[in-house]
Scaffold this active site. Sequence first.
Site, short mmCIF file in Angstrom:
data_model
loop_
_atom_site.label_atom_id
_atom_site.label_comp_id
_atom_site.label_asym_id
_atom_site.label_seq_id
_atom_site.Cartn_x
_atom_site.Cartn_y
_atom_site.Cartn_z
CE1 TYR A 207 -10.23 34.67 -39.93
CE2 TYR A 207 -9.80 36.46 -38.39
CZ TYR A 207 -10.66 35.77 -39.22
OH TYR A 207 -11.95 36.20 -39.34
N GLY B 278 -11.51 45.24 -38.66
CA GLY B 278 -12.58 45.66 -37.76
C GLY B 278 -13.79 46.14 -38.52
CB CYS C 181 -8.45 48.12 -34.03
SG CYS C 181 -9.65 47.71 -32.73
CG ASN D 112 -4.40 46.80 -33.58
OD1 ASN D 112 -5.29 46.11 -33.09
ND2 ASN D 112 -3.45 46.29 -34.35
N GLY D 113 -4.87 47.06 -30.10
CA GLY D 113 -4.24 46.24 -29.07
C GLY D 113 -5.06 46.21 -27.80
#
Length: 501
Positions: free
Chosen positions: A257, A28, A2, A101-102
Amino acid sequence: MCGIVGIVGKSNVNQALYDALTVLQHRGQDAAGIVTSHDGRLFLRKDNGLVRDVFHQRHMQRLVGHMGIGHVRYPTAGSSTSAEAQPFYVNSPYGITLAHNGNLTNVEQLAKEIYESDLRHVNTNSDSEVLLNVFAHELAQRGKLQPTEEDVFAAVTDVHNRCVGGYAVVAMVTGYGIVGFRDPHGIRPIVFGQRHTDEGVEYMIASESVSLDVLGFTLIRDLAPGEAVYITEDGKLHTRQCATNPSLTPCIFEHVYLARPDSIIDGVSVYKARLRMGEKLAEKILRERPDHDIDVVIPIPDTSRTAALELANHLGVKFREGFVKNRYIGRTFIMPGQAARKKSVRQKLNAIELEFRGKNVMLVDDSIVRGTTCKQIIQMAREAGAKNVYFCSAAPAVRYPNVYGIDMPSAHELIAHNRSTQDVADLIGADWLIYQDLPDLIEAVGGGKIKIEHFDCAVFDGKYVTGDVDEAYLNKIEQARNDASKVKTQAVSAIIDLYNN
């Protein structure tokens, strides 16, 4: 995977938050949200969809205040109901909103503690809401009518003591300030910076440095593992190490990526890391096939372009753009459901026949996860007249699920799981398949001017840095993440959203 952002400014921050989220959109595409604070009140807008679709002029006009946080989301546990769009909010203490995020690996234990001991209610299946309630409870334990930076840092310390996993967080304490913090392993990225205006200094916290660049902020640095930064509403900056034994082991897949090439993560240029990936791949090709017959190197847009260019340079082979990308199709990696991924690949890319006809083509991609995309692209290359189609992955074989915030599917959906390189080559239809070696990838990312000794490489080697991931845990997340579960969950979510609207 995210994207998070927080800004403490000197004027309304709604447009800056919006702009930052558009820059982080690659992290996201499932949902987006912004919350701002003004005169002790909160103003929130969040929903499923891209940033440009969630926020219209009428929403932006309501998001007043010179302090706020934002989030772009993709689902890490299969659900895409709008109820799980972030930021999340709790009213006690002070009114706290949080974006994360995570992924927490001990979320079930925490959810039980929150209900039985902390006496708090969690309304969704999101571990972000669990983390918010842990932070809110620990801040409430300070028992202060007005929290100081010492109280905030003490609460973050307690969060580190209770929460296990990978997490980068921004949270806003209404009327007081914004705090950002990172897990003790530094798995997920988070940076902060500043810009000078006529009214004074403004501060920004974000997932990637590129969002600071675009908005004219100067990068100060990454948050260290376990560190927290607290910016008060009046613009005072405080930092503190809040973990007992922090150790930097960032997720190496960010460089492969996830991140934009123009970002700098933990002092390492993503662009330079990908250049070095191309160099390492070229060296491996020359070792294994010094008399190779590659006529042209073609990247699969967009993430692999940097590595492919450097690979071609080192091989002394032509580099060509053989595929035209439809930029209005989302990233297939984060599309739930095999059918959706298969359909989108053909809509996303179209081959330029001139670059394929009668040639031995080396296609380069950043990685191979399910094999859905590369199998169809190889078929497209053959249909365009390629003589032989070779395939090169800038990353090693992805054999294990990710548990720290990337929705890598269950092990059985990973094409390389329990398969040899030749097996994978046969399945995707390549005449030759070459993977990056893991030591070479580590050297490519960690071997620049900034030396990083250890990375989270669990998707490649199955070694989970938090030490709490076992077979039982992996089996549990497999049930939540496999495509069949996602399709079922999304169908239920769609019905719920339809009913609510």
